[in-house]
Scaffold this motif. Structure first.
Motif, mmCIF file in Angstrom:
data_model
loop_
_atom_site.group_PDB
_atom_site.id
_atom_site.type_symbol
_atom_site.label_atom_id
_atom_site.label_comp_id
_atom_site.label_asym_id
_atom_site.label_seq_id
_atom_site.Cartn_x
_atom_site.Cartn_y
_atom_site.Cartn_z
ATOM 1 N N VAL A 56 0.868 -1.179 0.000
ATOM 2 C CA VAL A 56 0.000 0.000 0.000
ATOM 3 C C VAL A 56 0.901 1.225 0.000
ATOM 4 C CG1 VAL A 56 -1.788 1.292 1.216
ATOM 5 C CG2 VAL A 56 -1.817 -1.222 1.250
ATOM 6 N N ILE A 57 0.667 2.119 -0.939
ATOM 7 C CA ILE A 57 1.517 3.313 -1.045
ATOM 8 C C ILE A 57 0.644 4.558 -1.136
ATOM 9 C CG2 ILE A 57 3.422 2.041 -2.109
ATOM 10 C CD1 ILE A 57 1.381 4.351 -4.272
ATOM 11 N N GLY A 58 1.223 5.687 -0.765
ATOM 12 C CA GLY A 58 0.551 6.970 -0.897
ATOM 13 C C GLY A 58 1.138 7.742 -2.066
ATOM 14 N N ALA A 59 0.302 8.484 -2.760
ATOM 15 C CA ALA A 59 0.756 9.280 -3.900
ATOM 16 C C ALA A 59 -0.057 10.562 -3.971
ATOM 17 C CB ALA A 59 0.617 8.503 -5.201
ATOM 18 N N ALA A 60 0.580 11.633 -4.396
ATOM 19 C CA ALA A 60 -0.115 12.908 -4.556
ATOM 20 C C ALA A 60 -0.864 12.919 -5.881
ATOM 21 C CB ALA A 60 0.876 14.059 -4.508
ATOM 22 N N ASP A 178 3.992 18.389 4.010
ATOM 23 C CA ASP A 178 3.532 17.528 2.917
ATOM 24 C C ASP A 178 4.696 17.004 2.092
ATOM 25 O OD1 ASP A 178 1.034 18.297 3.810
ATOM 26 O OD2 ASP A 178 0.833 19.877 2.292
ATOM 27 N N ARG A 179 5.729 17.834 1.914
ATOM 28 C CA ARG A 179 6.855 17.443 1.067
ATOM 29 C C ARG A 179 7.685 16.331 1.703
ATOM 30 N NH1 ARG A 179 5.989 22.899 0.648
ATOM 31 N NH2 ARG A 179 5.447 23.598 -1.452
ATOM 32 N N ALA A 180 7.520 16.136 2.983
ATOM 33 C CA ALA A 180 8.155 15.008 3.663
ATOM 34 C C ALA A 180 7.164 13.871 3.877
ATOM 35 C CB ALA A 180 8.727 15.456 5.009
ATOM 36 N N LEU A 181 5.906 14.214 4.114
ATOM 37 C CA LEU A 181 4.894 13.210 4.423
ATOM 38 C C LEU A 181 4.564 12.341 3.217
ATOM 39 C CD1 LEU A 181 2.795 11.984 6.331
ATOM 40 C CD2 LEU A 181 1.250 13.868 5.748
ATOM 41 N N VAL A 182 4.386 12.949 2.051
ATOM 42 C CA VAL A 182 3.996 12.172 0.874
ATOM 43 C C VAL A 182 5.077 11.153 0.495
ATOM 44 C CG1 VAL A 182 3.415 12.286 -1.584
ATOM 45 C CG2 VAL A 182 2.385 13.914 0.021
ATOM 46 N N PRO A 183 6.373 11.516 0.450
ATOM 47 C CA PRO A 183 7.384 10.489 0.158
ATOM 48 C C PRO A 183 7.431 9.377 1.199
ATOM 49 C CG PRO A 183 8.285 12.678 -0.211
ATOM 50 C CD PRO A 183 6.964 12.874 0.461
ATOM 51 N N ALA A 184 7.186 9.712 2.463
ATOM 52 C CA ALA A 184 7.165 8.676 3.502
ATOM 53 C C ALA A 184 6.027 7.698 3.265
ATOM 54 C CB ALA A 184 7.044 9.317 4.878
ATOM 55 N N LEU A 185 4.875 8.211 2.846
ATOM 56 C CA LEU A 185 3.735 7.346 2.568
ATOM 57 C C LEU A 185 3.909 6.592 1.248
ATOM 58 C CD1 LEU A 185 0.927 9.761 3.719
ATOM 59 C CD2 LEU A 185 1.552 7.610 4.819
ATOM 60 N N ALA A 186 4.742 7.125 0.349
ATOM 61 C CA ALA A 186 5.045 6.393 -0.882
ATOM 62 C C ALA A 186 5.829 5.124 -0.576
ATOM 63 C CB ALA A 186 5.826 7.279 -1.846
ATOM 64 N N ALA A 187 6.592 5.155 0.513
ATOM 65 C CA ALA A 187 7.330 3.961 0.938
ATOM 66 C C ALA A 187 6.429 2.986 1.668
ATOM 67 C CB ALA A 187 8.507 4.362 1.826
ATOM 68 N N LEU A 222 -4.331 6.712 -1.875
ATOM 69 C CA LEU A 222 -3.710 5.481 -1.414
ATOM 70 C C LEU A 222 -3.928 4.412 -2.468
ATOM 71 C CD1 LEU A 222 -4.815 5.667 2.304
ATOM 72 C CD2 LEU A 222 -2.478 5.905 1.444
ATOM 73 N N GLU A 223 -2.833 3.834 -2.947
ATOM 74 C CA GLU A 223 -2.885 2.836 -4.008
ATOM 75 C C GLU A 223 -2.459 1.479 -3.456
ATOM 76 O OE1 GLU A 223 -3.851 3.231 -7.070
ATOM 77 O OE2 GLU A 223 -4.007 5.414 -7.216
ATOM 78 N N VAL A 224 -3.039 0.428 -3.990
ATOM 79 C CA VAL A 224 -2.658 -0.935 -3.645
ATOM 80 C C VAL A 224 -1.882 -1.514 -4.825
ATOM 81 C CG1 VAL A 224 -3.471 -3.235 -3.020
ATOM 82 C CG2 VAL A 224 -4.676 -1.219 -2.174
ATOM 83 N N GLU A 225 -0.618 -1.832 -4.591
ATOM 84 C CA GLU A 225 0.199 -2.438 -5.631
ATOM 85 C C GLU A 225 0.095 -3.950 -5.512
ATOM 86 O OE1 GLU A 225 4.184 -1.027 -5.558
ATOM 87 O OE2 GLU A 225 3.654 0.975 -6.259
ATOM 88 N N VAL A 226 -0.430 -4.583 -6.536
ATOM 89 C CA VAL A 226 -0.591 -6.039 -6.537
ATOM 90 C C VAL A 226 -0.560 -6.512 -7.986
ATOM 91 C CG1 VAL A 226 -3.100 -5.835 -6.505
ATOM 92 C CG2 VAL A 226 -2.043 -7.955 -5.733
ATOM 93 N N ASP A 227 0.078 -7.631 -8.227
ATOM 94 C CA ASP A 227 0.240 -8.155 -9.572
ATOM 95 C C ASP A 227 -1.046 -8.844 -10.027
ATOM 96 O OD1 ASP A 227 1.010 -9.354 -11.920
ATOM 97 O OD2 ASP A 227 2.872 -10.182 -11.142
ATOM 98 N N PRO A 228 -1.648 -8.428 -11.160
ATOM 99 C CA PRO A 228 -2.872 -9.089 -11.642
ATOM 100 C C PRO A 228 -2.693 -10.579 -11.893
ATOM 101 C CG PRO A 228 -2.561 -6.985 -12.756
ATOM 102 C CD PRO A 228 -1.305 -7.245 -11.969
ATOM 103 N N ALA A 229 -1.455 -11.029 -12.114
ATOM 104 C CA ALA A 229 -1.228 -12.457 -12.339
ATOM 105 C C ALA A 229 -1.683 -13.290 -11.144
ATOM 106 C CB ALA A 229 0.250 -12.715 -12.627
#
Length: 318
Positions: A56-60, A178-187, A222-229
């Motif tokens: 799960v990652i965060g993105a602007a 925000d400039r620190a928070l968003v990259p932290a949530l991207a991780a 908030l995005e969920v990274e998951v492989d469709p396979a």
């Protein structure tokens, strides 16, 4: 994503769907909606993350943060593809770094702040790059996320998990936090408030309040990274379409309703529509291209490039 862990079961699919609805929903809230224990949900989440099957990652949201999105295609020498893709993935201004055409091309999204530019000259000088081109993403047209991973919950469960944010939100201006928070949530989009506070050097209350403000304003996604396979869909493809201008939006909207489609974007350039498809196998892809795409009016040209692998999955806003 290779792993010895068991294939996804019903509870795994429900958990993934729940996180698509609210990536920061507490385990207790998810457990209540699914009718299982908090501990069961936590264990499943940890297992999927440890196996590399879920992140799960965060993105602007570029449209709300003043950034522009550029689709960059790099034709590369095959022996240098993997190293270059990983180098691009490490950049904070890239998203959706994807290897296509059996490793001879990398496609990625650059998110460029207002007044900024894509580093095309530097990319063109890279010793592994044979050619580079860029098209701006102008409009995103989808009626929702790819339905292959959002069909495990009932309507009541979805309603119980949906965050209480308005459909229309007032814009907010980005601040230093925000400039620190968003990259932290991207991780890690599910990082706890105490952990974020320690890492960013702000108070927990300030981090909690600001994160909620960004979500309410729809600046933070908030995005969920998951492989469709993992869902049994092995044929993923990028379609580059050239559509007659008068029919462009109509075709884009029509494709955005298809179960086979994960993303639709109107772009500048010779190919004015990009479509990402996710299908069961190559036979299903062939049928979709000939019977669905081939039947649409206004399509002047199509290029289909199979996706070989993903290095970075943070998709454009959808």
């Amino acid at each position: 994503m290779e792993s010895d862990t068991p294939p996804l079961d019903t509870l795994d699919l429900q958990l993934l769907h729940a996180l698509e609805i609210d990536g920061r929903a507490s385990f207790s809230r998810i457990a209540e909606a699914l009718g299982v224990s908090d501990r069961t949900v936590a264990r499943r989440y940890e297992r999927l993350c440890a196996a590399g099957k879920l992140r799960v990652i965060g993105a602007a949201d570029s449209s709300r943060s003043g950034a522009a999105e550029w689709l960059v295609r790099l034709r590369v020498l095959p022996h240098g593809t993997e190293a270059l893709a990983h180098a691009l993935a490490r950049r904070p201004d890239t998203a959706w770094v994807t290897t296509i055409s059996s490793g001879t091309e990398i496609t990625c999204i650059f998110r460029v702040p207002a007044g900024g530019s894509v580093p095309l000259a530097a990319l063109a000088r890279h010793p592994q790059v044979r050619d580079v081109s860029a098209q701006q993403l102008l409009i995103h047209l989808m009626n929702g996320r790819w339905r292959g991973r959002t069909s495990a919950l009932t309507g009541d469960q979805i309603a119980a998990l949906r965050p209480p944010y308005p459909n229309e939100a007032a814009p907010v201006s980005l601040i230093d936090l925000d400039r620190a928070l968003v990259p932290a949530l991207a991780a890690d989009g599910r990082a706890t408030y105490p952990d974020l506070a320690r890492r960013l050097g702000w108070s927990e209350s300030a981090v909690r309040r600001r994160l909620e403000e960004l979500r309410r304003a729809q600046v933070l996604r908030l995005e969920v990274e998951v492989d469709p396979a993992q869902f049994g869909y092995s044929a993923q493809c990028v379609l580059w379409l050239t559509i007659a201008p008068a029919q462009l939006i109509g075709v884009a909207k029509a494709l955005g309703t298809d179960d086979e489609v994960a993303f639709v974007g109107v772009t500048t350039g010779a190919h004015n529509l990009i479509v990402v498809t996710v299908l069961r196998d190559s036979a299903a892809l062939a049928t979709y291209l000939t019977e669905r795409i081939g039947a649409l009016d206004g399509i002047e040209r199509m290029e289909a490039t199979p996706i070989t692998s993903y290095t970075k999955r943070t998709a454009p806003r959808s």
